[in-house]
Design a protein around this motif. Structure first.
Motif, PDB file in Angstrom:
ATOM      1  N   LEU A   1      -2.269  -0.507 -10.888  1.00 13.12           N
ATOM      2  CA  LEU A   1      -1.824  -0.689  -9.512  1.00 13.12           C
ATOM      3  C   LEU A   1      -2.986  -1.072  -8.598  1.00 13.12           C
ATOM      4  O   LEU A   1      -2.811  -1.860  -7.660  1.00 13.12           O
ATOM      5  N   LEU A   2      -4.181  -0.549  -8.847  1.00  8.35           N
ATOM      6  CA  LEU A   2      -5.336  -0.972  -8.060  1.00  8.35           C
ATOM      7  C   LEU A   2      -5.658  -2.435  -8.326  1.00  8.35           C
ATOM      8  O   LEU A   2      -6.025  -3.179  -7.405  1.00  8.35           O
ATOM      9  N   ALA A   3      -5.512  -2.860  -9.574  1.00 12.19           N
ATOM     10  CA  ALA A   3      -5.748  -4.272  -9.879  1.00 12.19           C
ATOM     11  C   ALA A   3      -4.717  -5.153  -9.193  1.00 12.19           C
ATOM     12  O   ALA A   3      -5.040  -6.228  -8.660  1.00 12.19           O
ATOM     13  N   ALA A   4      -3.465  -4.715  -9.180  1.00 11.24           N
ATOM     14  CA  ALA A   4      -2.418  -5.483  -8.502  1.00 11.24           C
ATOM     15  C   ALA A   4      -2.631  -5.500  -6.997  1.00 11.24           C
ATOM     16  O   ALA A   4      -2.295  -6.489  -6.327  1.00 11.24           O
ATOM     17  N   MET A   5      -3.221  -4.450  -6.459  1.00 12.73           N
ATOM     18  CA  MET A   5      -3.482  -4.372  -5.031  1.00 12.73           C
ATOM     19  C   MET A   5      -4.571  -5.349  -4.602  1.00 12.73           C
ATOM     20  O   MET A   5      -4.515  -5.941  -3.521  1.00 12.73           O
ATOM     21  N   GLY A   6      -5.583  -5.542  -5.463  1.00 14.14           N
ATOM     22  CA  GLY A   6      -6.678  -6.419  -5.100  1.00 14.14           C
ATOM     23  C   GLY A   6      -7.511  -5.817  -3.985  1.00 14.14           C
ATOM     24  O   GLY A   6      -7.628  -4.606  -3.845  1.00 14.14           O
ATOM     25  N   LYS A   7      -8.067  -6.668  -3.152  1.00 14.94           N
ATOM     26  CA  LYS A   7      -8.886  -6.192  -2.034  1.00 14.94           C
ATOM     27  C   LYS A   7      -7.981  -5.580  -0.977  1.00 14.94           C
ATOM     28  O   LYS A   7      -7.070  -6.232  -0.476  1.00 14.94           O
ATOM     29  N   SER A   8      -8.212  -4.325  -0.655  1.00 19.55           N
ATOM     30  CA  SER A   8      -7.379  -3.622   0.317  1.00 19.55           C
ATOM     31  C   SER A   8      -8.254  -2.720   1.162  1.00 19.55           C
ATOM     32  O   SER A   8      -9.388  -2.390   0.789  1.00 19.55           O
ATOM     33  N   ASP A   9      -7.717  -2.309   2.294  1.00 19.53           N
ATOM     34  CA  ASP A   9      -8.499  -1.402   3.129  1.00 19.53           C
ATOM     35  C   ASP A   9      -8.398   0.020   2.581  1.00 19.53           C
ATOM     36  O   ASP A   9      -7.547   0.346   1.751  1.00 19.53           O
ATOM     37  N   ALA A  10      -9.293   0.861   3.076  1.00 15.85           N
ATOM     38  CA  ALA A  10      -9.407   2.220   2.544  1.00 15.85           C
ATOM     39  C   ALA A  10      -8.136   3.021   2.737  1.00 15.85           C
ATOM     40  O   ALA A  10      -7.772   3.829   1.886  1.00 15.85           O
ATOM     41  N   SER A  11      -7.427   2.802   3.850  1.00 15.18           N
ATOM     42  CA  SER A  11      -6.225   3.593   4.104  1.00 15.18           C
ATOM     43  C   SER A  11      -5.137   3.313   3.079  1.00 15.18           C
ATOM     44  O   SER A  11      -4.427   4.224   2.647  1.00 15.18           O
TER      45      SER A  11
END
Length: 298
Positions: free
Chosen positions: A265-275
């Protein structure tokens, strides 16, 4: 994994740094059974009843005690749905009614409002729109993370695979995958954070009604016990009153394993903000401390 996770926020996505697990087996071997049983929940301050019951069941000691376990699970679910997630999302917490710990209709009214449990996507959408119970919480999660899901399905954990040290879907979403509300969420949003959040709600409602899967004891002594995050598996052996073998797997072990749901899921999210990363982590709910750091601090 007991010593925590560090999620490094980088320009190209989020990198997982897994902490070194506590040497639980070494800490248990050679100890008197009573001493080891008392030590285990002190080492891990979450799901202590589930782990203790798995320990006793594996050794053939009295237990498990389903009502105590149900209260532990319900407490964790209500804390997430009514207190923790609203705080993360900037929503007001829900006031907990007297006696909610006993389950029953008080919990159903708290979580759903006057509505019955949705049985399809139309019912789920109507409930979300009406904003009853914890619907505002699920609605904001869907607005923020509804596009996020795994690109490939992980196998659901079974009692026979629960001790395997590999990525599996060992979560309340796996436990309640056939629930109509959870199925509707999966079909609409995929196996992602909304699916997990809806499954947490479905499990809370089921446990409040007295619907908790039985603990399982396999022929090899492996005990698998339901918990707030999935299922704990322990295989313990003793001789002359002392522990001679100890093996343990937790929902977090499967969640953070290479190829597991957190990584996917982090890989699918890609670059994201901390929140967003923090919200995803809290929904997946590893039972360890999670730290967020900028990649430059690695």
């Amino acid at each position: 994994m007991e010593t925590g996770l560090t999620l490094l926020l980088r320009e190209d996505g989020v990198n997982i740094r897994r902490g070194t697990p506590l040497p639980v087996e070494a800490m248990m071997l050679g100890r008197p059974v009573d001493e080891a049983l008392a030590l285990l929940p002190r080492l891990f301050n979450l799901c202590g009843e589930a782990q203790g019951q798995a320990f006793r069941l594996s050794l053939g000691l009295p237990g498990p005690h389903a009502p105590i376990l149900a209260r532990e699970i319900l407490r964790d679910h209500v804390a997430k749905l009514c207190l923790r997630w609203p705080a993360l999302l900037g929503l007001a917490p829900l006031a907990l009614p007297p006696g909610w710990q006993a389950g029953g209709e008080a919990v159903e009214r708290l979580l759903l409002g006057p509505s019955a449990s949705p049985t399809d996507m139309a019912g789920l959408a109507d409930w979300l729109a009406q904003g009853e119970g914890v619907a505002p919480v699920i609605r904001v999660i869907a607005a923020q993370l509804g596009d996020l899901h795994l690109t490939g399905a992980l196998p659901f954990v079974t009692p026979e695979t629960a001790l395997a040290d590999r990525a599996q879907e060992n979560s309340v979403a796996a436990r309640r995958a056939a629930d109509p509300m959870v199925l509707a969420a999966e079909r609409h949003w995929g196996r992602g954070p909304v699916w997990h959040a809806v499954a947490r709600l479905a499990d809370a409602l089921a446990v409040a009604r007295g619907d908790l899967p039985d603990a399982v004891l396999l022929a090899d002594g492996t005990a698998v016990v339901p918990a707030a995050r999935g299922s704990y598996a322990l295989r313990v052996r003793a001789s002359a009153g002392r522990i001679t073998a100890f093996e343990r797997r937790t929902p977090t072990d499967h969640l953070v394993a290479p190829g597991g749901a957190l990584e996917g899921l982090l890989a699918a999210m890609g670059k994201s903000d901390a929140s967003q990363v923090l919200l995803l982590s809290d929904i997946l709910d590893p039972c360890v401390t999670v730290q967020l750091r900028e990649g430059s601090h690695a």
